[in-house]
Design an enzyme around this catalytic site. Structure first.
Site, PDB file in Angstrom:
ATOM      1  N   GLN A  93       0.885  -1.083  -0.116  1.00 29.94           N
ATOM      2  CA  GLN A  93       0.028   0.057   0.115  1.00 29.94           C
ATOM      3  C   GLN A  93       0.957   1.246   0.056  1.00 29.94           C
ATOM      4  O   GLN A  93       0.423   2.643  -0.288  1.00 29.94           O
ATOM      5  CB  GLN A  93      -0.877   0.013   1.403  1.00 29.94           C
ATOM      6  CG  GLN A  93      -2.126  -0.951   1.032  1.00 29.94           C
ATOM      7  CD  GLN A  93      -2.899  -0.914   2.270  1.00 29.94           C
ATOM      8  OE1 GLN A  93      -2.548  -1.636   3.521  1.00 29.94           O
ATOM      9  NE2 GLN A  93      -4.003  -0.243   2.471  1.00 29.94           N
ATOM     10  N   HIS A  99      -6.842  -9.205   6.896  1.00 34.23           N
ATOM     11  CA  HIS A  99      -7.078  -8.156   5.702  1.00 34.23           C
ATOM     12  C   HIS A  99      -5.560  -8.132   5.176  1.00 34.23           C
ATOM     13  O   HIS A  99      -5.266  -7.756   4.087  1.00 34.23           O
ATOM     14  CB  HIS A  99      -7.627  -7.074   6.198  1.00 34.23           C
ATOM     15  CG  HIS A  99      -7.894  -5.854   5.350  1.00 34.23           C
ATOM     16  ND1 HIS A  99      -9.127  -5.529   5.087  1.00 34.23           N
ATOM     17  CD2 HIS A  99      -7.027  -5.198   4.803  1.00 34.23           C
ATOM     18  CE1 HIS A  99      -8.973  -4.481   4.198  1.00 34.23           C
ATOM     19  NE2 HIS A  99      -7.570  -4.081   4.117  1.00 34.23           N
ATOM     20  N   HIS A 148      -3.058  -8.495   1.446  1.00 33.75           N
ATOM     21  CA  HIS A 148      -2.554  -7.427   0.762  1.00 33.75           C
ATOM     22  C   HIS A 148      -1.129  -7.897   0.075  1.00 33.75           C
ATOM     23  O   HIS A 148      -0.713  -7.721  -1.059  1.00 33.75           O
ATOM     24  CB  HIS A 148      -2.392  -6.183   1.580  1.00 33.75           C
ATOM     25  CG  HIS A 148      -3.266  -5.021   1.452  1.00 33.75           C
ATOM     26  ND1 HIS A 148      -3.798  -4.521   0.256  1.00 33.75           N
ATOM     27  CD2 HIS A 148      -4.194  -4.804   2.609  1.00 33.75           C
ATOM     28  CE1 HIS A 148      -4.851  -3.624   0.696  1.00 33.75           C
ATOM     29  NE2 HIS A 148      -4.890  -3.742   2.041  1.00 33.75           N
TER      30      HIS A 148
HETATM   31 NI    NI Z   1      -6.421  -2.804   3.305  1.00 38.03          NI
END
Ligand code: NI
Length: 174
Positions: free
Chosen positions: A51, A136, A140
Site C-alpha cells: 500500500q 486483511h 494485501h
Molecule cells: Ni487494506
C-alpha cells in the site's frame, strides 16, 4: 520518521505478490516505523507494504482504541498457520479505499506466525477485530483486496466509485 504516500485503488501496485524478507535489518525497522506513523496519521488500524509501494512481506497493525495504550505489531513474513471458530461477517474498510466499506466473511480466529522487528520468530492467536485486521493485511501481501471477497455487484460499485474519485483528483491536480 517519515509519512509515506498511501496508494489508492485501483492501482496495479496493489495487485503484486510480495517477496519474503530474508533479513530484518535497520532499514526494514525504519520502514516499519514509517509505516506505523503513516497508519496512525491516516488514521487506520492496519497497513501493508504494497500500500506504500513496497514489495516486502511486511504489515503493521494496532487495534487499540483511542486513549488506550498503543499496541503496535510489526510483522515480517506473516502467515496464517491455523484458523478456528465459525466464519464471521464484519465490516471492513481499507486505507487504499477511502470511505468505502463492505461486509467480509473470514475465519473468526487465527494463529499467525511471523518474525518480529528483532527477527525473533513469534506465534500469536487472534480473534475479533485483531483477527480480521491481520487477515486483511496478509491478503494485501498476495495482491488480494477486501473487495475480492465480496459479491461482484457490490465490488463493481466500489471500484466504479474509486475510479471516479481518481479521475476527479487527477483533474484537480491538472
Ligand atoms: Ni487494506
Amino acid at each position: 520518521m517519515a509519512l509515506l504516500e498511501i496508494i489508492e485503488a485501483p492501482d496495479p501496485r496493489l495487485k503484486v505478490v510480495c517477496e519474503t524478507v530474508e533479513t530484518v535489518d535497520d532499514d526494514l525497522r525504519q520502514f516499519m516505523d514509517d509505516m506505523l506513523e503513516t497508519m496512525y496519521a491516516a488514521p487506520g488500524i492496519g497497513l501493508s507494504a504494497p500500500q506504500v509501494g513496497d514489495r516486502r512481506r511486511v504489515i503493521v497493525v494496532d487495534v487499540s482504541r483511542d486513549g488506550e495504550t498503543k499496541r503496535p505489531l510489526r510483522m515480517v513474513n506473516p502467515e496464517i498457520v491455523d484458523t478456528a471458530g465459525e466464519p464471521v461477517m464484519s465490516e471492513e474498510g481499507c486505507l487504499s479505499f477511502p470511505e468505502m466499506f463492505a461486509e467480509v466473511e473470514r475465519p473468526s480466529a487465527v494463529k499467525i506466525r511471523y518474525l518480529d522487528e528483532n527477527s525473533e520468530p513469534r506465534e500469536i492467536e487472534a480473534d475479533g477485530l485483531l483477527a480480521t485486521c491481520i487477515q486483511h493485511e496478509i491478503d494485501h501481501l498476495d495482491g488480494v483486496l477486501f473487495v475480492d471477497h465480496i459479491g461482484t455487484v457490490r465490488r463493481n460499485i466500489i471500484l466504479r466509485k474509486m475510479k471516479k474519485v481518481k479521475r476527479l483528483k487527477a483533474r484537480e491536480a491538472a
